[in-house]
Write a protein that holds these residues in place. Structure first.
Motif, PDB file in Angstrom:
ATOM      1  N   SER A   1     -30.273  68.251  79.840  1.00 49.35           N
ATOM      2  CA  SER A   1     -30.350  69.547  80.523  1.00 49.35           C
ATOM      3  C   SER A   1     -31.327  70.583  80.300  1.00 49.35           C
ATOM      4  O   SER A   1     -31.895  71.205  81.121  1.00 49.35           O
ATOM      5  CB  SER A   1     -29.041  70.365  80.579  1.00 49.35           C
ATOM      6  OG  SER A   1     -28.675  70.638  78.989  1.00 49.35           O
ATOM      7  N   GLU A   2     -31.671  70.729  78.788  1.00 51.47           N
ATOM      8  CA  GLU A   2     -32.743  71.294  78.274  1.00 51.47           C
ATOM      9  C   GLU A   2     -33.995  71.223  78.732  1.00 51.47           C
ATOM     10  O   GLU A   2     -34.907  72.157  79.240  1.00 51.47           O
ATOM     11  CB  GLU A   2     -32.677  71.501  76.727  1.00 51.47           C
ATOM     12  CG  GLU A   2     -31.638  71.784  76.013  1.00 51.47           C
ATOM     13  CD  GLU A   2     -30.246  70.722  76.073  1.00 51.47           C
ATOM     14  OE1 GLU A   2     -30.468  69.877  76.539  1.00 51.47           O
ATOM     15  OE2 GLU A   2     -29.089  71.309  75.725  1.00 51.47           O
TER      16      GLU A   2
ATOM     17  N   ILE B   1     -38.264  77.321  74.111  1.00 51.11           N
ATOM     18  CA  ILE B   1     -37.049  78.014  73.560  1.00 51.11           C
ATOM     19  C   ILE B   1     -36.001  76.933  74.065  1.00 51.11           C
ATOM     20  O   ILE B   1     -35.322  77.133  75.349  1.00 51.11           O
ATOM     21  CB  ILE B   1     -36.873  79.621  73.689  1.00 51.11           C
ATOM     22  CG1 ILE B   1     -38.049  80.156  73.233  1.00 51.11           C
ATOM     23  CG2 ILE B   1     -35.456  79.957  72.929  1.00 51.11           C
ATOM     24  CD1 ILE B   1     -38.200  81.745  73.925  1.00 51.11           C
ATOM     25  N   LEU B   2     -35.396  76.262  73.440  1.00 50.07           N
ATOM     26  CA  LEU B   2     -34.258  75.327  73.570  1.00 50.07           C
ATOM     27  C   LEU B   2     -33.005  75.934  73.240  1.00 50.07           C
ATOM     28  O   LEU B   2     -32.739  76.425  72.041  1.00 50.07           O
ATOM     29  CB  LEU B   2     -34.446  73.936  73.017  1.00 50.07           C
ATOM     30  CG  LEU B   2     -35.651  73.164  73.078  1.00 50.07           C
ATOM     31  CD1 LEU B   2     -35.417  71.747  72.112  1.00 50.07           C
ATOM     32  CD2 LEU B   2     -35.863  72.608  74.720  1.00 50.07           C
ATOM     33  N   THR B   3     -32.144  76.052  74.024  1.00 47.80           N
ATOM     34  CA  THR B   3     -30.819  76.563  73.630  1.00 47.80           C
ATOM     35  C   THR B   3     -29.687  75.424  73.311  1.00 47.80           C
ATOM     36  O   THR B   3     -29.746  74.209  73.568  1.00 47.80           O
ATOM     37  CB  THR B   3     -30.170  77.446  75.111  1.00 47.80           C
ATOM     38  OG1 THR B   3     -30.047  76.551  75.913  1.00 47.80           O
ATOM     39  CG2 THR B   3     -30.959  78.731  75.236  1.00 47.80           C
ATOM     40  N   ALA B   4     -28.849  76.051  72.320  1.00 49.55           N
ATOM     41  CA  ALA B   4     -27.804  74.991  71.770  1.00 49.55           C
ATOM     42  C   ALA B   4     -26.628  75.517  71.775  1.00 49.55           C
ATOM     43  O   ALA B   4     -26.471  76.878  71.306  1.00 49.55           O
ATOM     44  CB  ALA B   4     -28.465  74.562  70.340  1.00 49.55           C
ATOM     45  N   SER B   5     -25.538  75.165  72.222  1.00 47.87           N
ATOM     46  CA  SER B   5     -24.219  75.590  72.176  1.00 47.87           C
ATOM     47  C   SER B   5     -23.734  75.733  70.713  1.00 47.87           C
ATOM     48  O   SER B   5     -23.115  76.852  70.517  1.00 47.87           O
ATOM     49  CB  SER B   5     -23.268  74.804  72.727  1.00 47.87           C
ATOM     50  OG  SER B   5     -22.949  73.649  71.954  1.00 47.87           O
ATOM     51  N   GLY B   6     -24.302  75.167  69.882  1.00 46.50           N
ATOM     52  CA  GLY B   6     -23.781  75.108  68.543  1.00 46.50           C
ATOM     53  C   GLY B   6     -22.680  74.084  67.988  1.00 46.50           C
ATOM     54  O   GLY B   6     -22.325  74.082  67.014  1.00 46.50           O
TER      55      GLY B   6
END
Ligand code: NDP
Ligand code: MG
Length: 391
Positions: free
Chosen positions: A151-152, A172-177
């Protein structure tokens, strides 16, 4: 003309979503389905093959072949079993192929699709992490179109459409954590595989869910981004964004940032790859901004999530260190799933593999040779398995 397609890993989380979209877009009426593959789930694989009028159904597990044959005996669908049979099926001519087997076992399918000069819908990020140079060379050589399904990376790919690539400043890759975003190290020490596999935002297969809990998934994605978008390690950033609404962002030299937003549903990026370069309506819930109270961001903690640091080390080392990284991570996860090691031990073992002088010697070997990659993959697994065995 009906497009010829194959789906490798059809019975998995990505595979089932892909089959679902293909069905909704007319199924066998609109697509000429060549190969579908699975491993353990024969009832589902057989049903998918019947519903989509597939030419061949393959299981990765030879012991499952009699079951598959029995389920398909009154059809004219071919059956086969084993890794070689999957590799063979991936040489059958197609226009579009989904690579959604889990782990480095998916490399042959990715390469096979690329060598058709087809569109390679790449969910199997392990292919590009362990064999990025080889896979990209084959895509160029055979004129294949590589579309990321992660998805990223789909978000970044979409944000870069029509963009001035030379003006790219940052990805900038987002991560849910993941489920342990707010756990202390002491709490993480004792988590079980079941807790680690329960992802708060995305409904995914077991292994990628556990990779999300360690942030090894984001580490793989940093390496994947470097290969796909040909940027410097320092240009790739990771930010924790627990709502998983922003799927990633790109920043240009003028400070403009383009973000890709939507509800977290893998049918978004799968559908984008299936319909590219067009866009079709997809059966997912559209984002309602009035229901979004907030979007949060925080920097990842390098102490609790060392996987990210290791990914940047892989980028600095280059060569085949991605193959060592991925294989040692897969072997460590096998140990965790078998209850032989703890959750935090996974990153420790991967770091030991990256430090090992013998494996390091191999890292400089031919990045384009699949045999060499397979050899390093095996050596890294053996190294980690020996450490686990010897406690
Ligand atoms: P799953 O575990 O749900 O599915 C894996 C698929 O591969 C199944 O079809 C499985 O068969 C098959 N399989 C398992 N082992 C082997 C093997 N040794 N050889 C051949 N086939 C095998 O995984 P996901 O769908 O979650 O993930 C697939 C890939 O997509 C991974 O690389 C993952 O990182 C990536 N990805 C997944 C996302 C997601 O949302 N799920 C998001 C982004 C990337 P069976 O089920 O019949 O045993
Ligand atoms: Mg992802």
């Amino acid at each position: 003309m009906r497009r010829k397609i194959s789906i490798f890993g059809a019975t998995g989380s990505i595979g089932q979503n892909t089959v679902d979209l293909v069905q909704r877009q007319g199924g066998a009426k609109n697509y000429n389905v060549i190969a579908l593959s699975g491993a353990a789930n024969m009832a589902l694989l057989a049903q998918q093959a019947i519903d989509l009028h597939a030419e061949i159904a393959i299981t990765a597990l030879p012991e499952k072949l009699p079951e598959l044959q029995a389920l398909l005996q009154n059809t004219n669908i071919e059956t086969a079993a084993g890794a070689d049979a999957i590799a063979e099926a991936a040489t059958r001519e197609i226009n579009w192929g989904m690579s959604a087997i889990v782990g480095a076992a998916g490399l042959n399918a990715s390469l096979g699709i690329a060598r058709q000069g087809a569109t390679l819908a790449l969910a199997n990020k392990e292919s590009i992490v362990c064999a990025g140079e080889l896979l990209l060379r084959e895509c160029r050589k055979y004129n294949a179109t590589l579309l990321p399904v992660d998805s990223e990376h789909s978000a970044v790919f979409q944000a870069l459409q029509g963009a001035d690539h030379g003006a790219l400043q940052r990805i900038i890759l987002t991560a849910s954590g993941g489920p342990f975003k707010d756990f202390s190290l002491a709490q993480m020490q004792d988590v079980t595989p079941a807790q680690a596999a329960a992802h708060p935002k995305w409904d995914m297969g077991q292994r990628i869910s556990i990779d999300s809990a360690t942030m090894f998934n984001k580490a793989l994605e940093v390496i994947e981004a470097k290969h796909l978008f040909n940027c410097e390690p320092a240009q790739i950033e990771v930010i924790i964004h627990p709502q998983s609404i922003i799927h990633s962002m790109v920043e240009f030299v003028d400070g403009a940032i383009l973000a890709h937003l939507g509800n977290p549903d893998m049918r978004g990026p799968i559908g984008y790859a299936l319909n590219h370069p067009n866009r079709n309506p997809l059966p997912l819930e559209h984002l309602d901004f009035s229901k979004l109270s907030r979007l949060d961001f925080q920097a990842p903690d390098p102490t609790r999530f060392p996987a990210l640091r290791l990914a940047y080390r892989v980028l600095e080392t280059g060569g085949l260190s991605g193959a060592v990284f991925n294989a040692s991570k897969e072997a460590a996860m096998d140990g965790f799933l078998a209850g032989k090691i703890g959750f935090l031990d996974m990153a420790l073992l991967v770091e030991k593999a990256l430090n090992d002088p013998y494996l390091n010697d191999q890292i400089a070997a031919d990045v384009f040779s699949q045999n060499v990659i397979t050899k390093i993959d095996l050596a890294a697994r053996q190294f980690v398995n020996a450490l686990i065995k010897n406690g």
